[in-house]
Write an enzyme that holds these catalytic residues in place. Structure first.
Site, PDB file in Angstrom:
ATOM      1  N   SER A 166       0.839  -1.188   0.000  1.00  0.00           N
ATOM      2  CA  SER A 166       0.000   0.000   0.000  1.00  0.00           C
ATOM      3  C   SER A 166       0.887   1.255   0.000  1.00  0.00           C
ATOM      4  O   SER A 166       1.644   1.474  -0.937  1.00  0.00           O
ATOM      5  CB  SER A 166      -0.949  -0.036   1.196  1.00  0.00           C
ATOM      6  OG  SER A 166      -1.966   0.926   1.057  1.00  0.00           O
ATOM      7  N   LYS A 222     -19.386  18.414   2.678  1.00  0.00           N
ATOM      8  CA  LYS A 222     -18.469  18.642   3.802  1.00  0.00           C
ATOM      9  C   LYS A 222     -18.387  17.389   4.675  1.00  0.00           C
ATOM     10  O   LYS A 222     -17.335  17.051   5.198  1.00  0.00           O
ATOM     11  CB  LYS A 222     -18.941  19.845   4.639  1.00  0.00           C
ATOM     12  CG  LYS A 222     -18.055  20.155   5.835  1.00  0.00           C
ATOM     13  CD  LYS A 222     -16.644  20.503   5.398  1.00  0.00           C
ATOM     14  CE  LYS A 222     -15.757  20.840   6.580  1.00  0.00           C
ATOM     15  NZ  LYS A 222     -14.376  21.098   6.153  1.00  0.00           N
TER      16      LYS A 222
END
Length: 344
Positions: free
Chosen positions: A170, A222
């Protein structure tokens, strides 16, 4: 009465002494917290010299007592030849060795950045930088910054080799692919080119107990998914779209640095072991870092470089409880994430 006054005076003196000691400790703690990283020292060790010393001790230990004097003369003769060889090796360049042990937040990035800044001021033509990397990945922005530090070497034209002995998955692989040459141990773990996010939600539990949570935002996205509030399908779709976008950026990062690799086919989140990773193009060769550095000692000076910072007083006294708890939680999360390959 006099005995009572004497006992009281003794108790008062002991209390004052204890308070003075506590005050002194607090002053030292605050001083330790206020000190910056200017206490950091650059540690440099010539691995060639360390290797020669160990070999010398082993040879002397394996020699019969009556032969040790003659063996010592031979070793001294060998030291002269080694000094000449060292002078010749210096003209052919140095190998600078760095180490990066990654955690969830890539906490070693600032230290790595300073080490690279120091090396960029001294590396010469023919030099090589070797990074021994171990990381199972973590936060995207943290490992993005760590990879950007390695890109500084590439952009400066410095030959860079990354050695992975255990794992570079990763975010760890995001760093590993920044090298000119990537080598891995036979069973090192590479890949996991994907993005994952987990968000627990306790909204139904709170609702069951008549607890309302108001999530107020300015801006349509948001907040997409929340822990306490009620999640919507629109929020989930946006969250997934953000993950896909991040994944695309990850794939683009790898494709730019390893153009011969079939990134689209391999960016599935899967992991591969050393030899498999080489066959699929994720790495260039199978070799341990020890084997490579030992081979370079034959023709170059190999220098280990590490920036070390003296621990602050609160850490030495075991008073940094919150950071200890945080490290424990981080290690638990890393162990859970890596559990799919850390098995026999």
């Amino acid at each position: 009465m006099n005995d009572w006054l004497q006992d009281y005076a003794l108790f008062f003196a002991q209390a004052l002494t204890l308070l003075a000691m506590l005050a002194a400790i607090m002053v030292l703690i605050n001083k330790g917290r206020g000190e910056g990283d200017d206490r950091a020292q650059l540690r440099i060790e010539e691995l060639n010299l360390r290797q020669r010393k160990r070999v010398r001790r082993l040879k002397m230990a394996a020699t019969e007592p009556q032969e040790r004097k003659r063996q010592l003369k031979m070793l001294r003769r060998g030291d002269k030849q080694a000094r000449k060889k060292k002078s010749d090796a210096s003209s052919r360049g140095n190998v600078w060795v760095l180490d990066f042990q990654g955690d969830l937040k890539a906490s070693g990035t600032s230290r790595l950045a300073e080490e690279i800044s120091a090396l960029l001021a001294v590396v010469a033509e023919g030099d090589e930088v070797v990074l021994r990397l171990e990381s199972a990945g973590g936060l995207v922005h943290a490992y993005g910054l760590a990879a950007a530090q390695l890109d500084r070497l590439r952009e400066a034209g410095v030959t860079t080799r990354i050695c992975v002995d255990k794992v570079a998955a990763s975010g760890g692989y995001m760093m590993a692919c920044c090298a000119d040459r990537l080598q891995v141990a036979p069973f090192a773990v590479l890949g996991s080119i994907g993005v994952v996010a987990q968000v627990p939600n306790v909204h139904r539990l709170l609702k069951r107990h008549d607890v309302d949570v108001e999530v107020l935002t300015a801006g349509r996205y948001k907040r997409t998914l929340t822990v306490l509030g009620e999640n919507t399908e629109e929020g989930r779709d946006k969250f997934l779209a953000d993950l896909e976008h991040t994944h695309e950026l990850f794939k683009r990062h790898i494709a730019e640095r390893r153009p011969s690799m079939d990134t689209e086919h391999l960016a599935t989140g899967e992991i591969w072991y050393g030899r498999e990773a080489v066959e699929k193009g994720l790495a260039d060769e199978v070799m341990t870092s020890d084997a490579y550095l030992f081979s370079r000692m034959q023709d170059a000076r190999v220098l280990s470089v590490r920036l070390e910072t003296q621990k602050r007083l609160p850490e030495r006294l075991g008073l940094s409880l919150s950071s200890g708890v945080e490290r424990g939680v981080t290690r638990l999360l890393e162990a859970v994430d890596a559990s799919r390959w850390l098995k026999r």
